[in-house]
Design a protein around this motif. Structure first.
Motif, short mmCIF file in Angstrom:
data_model
loop_
_atom_site.label_atom_id
_atom_site.label_comp_id
_atom_site.label_asym_id
_atom_site.label_seq_id
_atom_site.Cartn_x
_atom_site.Cartn_y
_atom_site.Cartn_z
N GLU A 17 -68.44 96.29 -83.41
CA GLU A 17 -67.54 96.63 -84.50
C GLU A 17 -67.57 98.12 -84.79
O GLU A 17 -66.54 98.74 -85.05
N LYS A 18 -68.76 98.70 -84.75
CA LYS A 18 -68.86 100.16 -84.94
C LYS A 18 -68.09 100.90 -83.85
O LYS A 18 -67.44 101.91 -84.11
N TYR A 19 -68.19 100.39 -82.65
CA TYR A 19 -67.47 101.01 -81.53
C TYR A 19 -65.97 100.95 -81.76
O TYR A 19 -65.26 101.96 -81.58
N ARG A 20 -65.45 99.80 -82.18
CA ARG A 20 -64.01 99.66 -82.40
C ARG A 20 -63.54 100.52 -83.57
O ARG A 20 -62.45 101.10 -83.52
N VAL A 21 -64.35 100.60 -84.64
CA VAL A 21 -64.00 101.48 -85.75
C VAL A 21 -63.94 102.93 -85.28
O VAL A 21 -63.03 103.69 -85.64
#
Length: 405
Positions: A310-314
């Motif tokens: 999720e951090k990567y996608r954000v």
């Protein structure tokens, strides 16, 4: 009339009824006694009673549709300055699309009869007359009668001068645009993006219309390949380490504390921990930074539902918006690169959890996402690209009435 008299005469009226005032019953043309009359109780009047209509049932309120439901739930959180950009895009949709379509036509002209059928390409609602929209921008569009005695649509001389100015801006910003394409390819999963997708979103990044012809001038950066589906794609040739620094990383180096407050990934813990506000903030900081860099190269290999993913996608969405001209994009632009950037169908919910950094405008079906830090309190873009300045000037000329230029 005989049967009426027979009907009335054969009623056996009580004595109270016989004492009624004249005129006599036989001369009364009204055969129906009032319901309040004593005579009404001795014979059926059910055939006179009309059926009482059923009360109108109140329709059950339908749940809000994503087509109309606003992206921001509470009115107190709405930013009217940023919302106005969505309204502006809709207002100038005809100008934007017609400018692009006519620019690709020979001599920048189009027969008016044909233009009325190209409502999608020219950006006006189906069934409406195109002349209504041409009248809104008299300084930019004009109609004239050709030698074939047909009406044709084209640009004014003033608009042609503006297009020349825009082309000079495109030429001067070519290296910047090449760097943007390079960064997009470096973020992608396979370091490859279909040319059609980049061309479709070219206005978002300020790429020229002849973008597909210009990329062949940089063989040390890109190459055009044909995929298994037969479509052409742009592929990265050399990794540029100097460009592998995201906007988030730059912000972190300048102001670390501000960058830490930009995102929030709270830890799910039991209520019986009985943490005070300070301890909860400390615990949540463990899962706030650092974000996974969109240029990490292996972000697509993370577990799809993990916190790191999720951090990567954000981080990918943040960097994507940072590369745009106006630091914003619609859902249609984001979905265009869904496969290349490993985004999921829960992108709306993901960004909604980060209100400090992203602002969602429009409706849930057709929403736009803004980088809040890129705008000041009055809703003005802080760092404006030369192409943005040109677009603002073009909109001002488009609003001018005939004779005001």
């Amino acid at each position: 009339m005989a049967w009426r008299r027979f009907l009335v005469c054969n009623f056996k009226l009580p004595n109270a009824a016989k004492t009624l005032a004249s005129p006599p019953v036989l001369q009364n043309t009204n055969l129906f006694f009032p319901l309040s009359s004593p005579t009404a109780a001795h014979f059926s009047t059910s055939f006179l009673v009309t059926k009482t209509p059923k009360k109108f049932k109140q329709k059950r309120k339908k749940p809000d549709s994503p087509r109309t439901k606003l992206a921001k739930q509470h009115p107190s959180t709405r930013n009217h300055h940023l919302e106005s950009f969505v309204d502006r895009d809709y207002h100038f949709r005809f100008l934007t699309r017609s400018k692009q379509f006519l620019s690709q036509q020979p001599d920048h002209v189009l027969r008016l009869d044909d233009a009325g059928k190209l409502y999608r390409e020219l950006g006006f609602p189906r069934g409406r007359k195109i002349a209504r929209y041409l009248d809104r921008h008299p300084s930019l569009f004009q109609t004239y009668r050709h030698t074939d005695n047909k009406l044709w649509l084209g640009f004014t001389d003033f608009m042609e001068d503006l297009l020349d100015e825009e082309r000079s801006i495109m030429d001067s910003m070519e290296i910047d645009r090449v760097n943007k394409v390079t960064k997009l390819l470096m973020m992608s999963k396979d370091k490859r993006i279909p040319l059609s997708k980049i061309h479709h979103c070219r206005l978002l990044f300020g790429f020229p219309d002849d973008f597909r012809d210009r990329v062949v001038k940089y063989p040390d950066r890109f190459r055009v390949v044909v995929g298994s589906d037969g479509n052409r794609a742009l592929e990265l040739v050399n990794w540029d380490e100097s460009l592998a620094v995201s906007e988030l990383e730059r912000q972190f180096m300048v102001d670390e504390e501000k960058a830490k407050r930009a995102f929030k990934f709270p830890v799910k813990y039991a209520k019986d921990l009985d943490l005070d506000e300070g301890d909860a903030r400390t615990l949540n900081l463990l899962n706030t930074l650092p974000l996974v860099s969109p240029y990490s190269g292996d972000g697509h290999e993370l577990d799809l539902w993990s916190l790191e993913a999720e951090k990567y996608r954000v981080g990918v969405v943040h960097e994507f918006l940072s590369l745009t001209l106006e630091k914003r994009a619609s859902i249609h632009h984001i979905v265009e690169f869904k496969d290349e950037f490993c985004l999921t169908k829960h992108t709306y919910a993901m960004l909604k959890k980060q209100p400090r950094t992203f602002y969602l405008a429009g409706t849930e079906m057709n929403w736009a996402v803004f980088l809040k830090d890129a705008y000041d309190e009055k809703g003005n873009l802080i760092d404006k690209d030369p192409q943005v300045l040109f677009n603002e000037k073009l909109c001002r000329y488009a609003e001018m009435k005939k004779g005001e230029l």
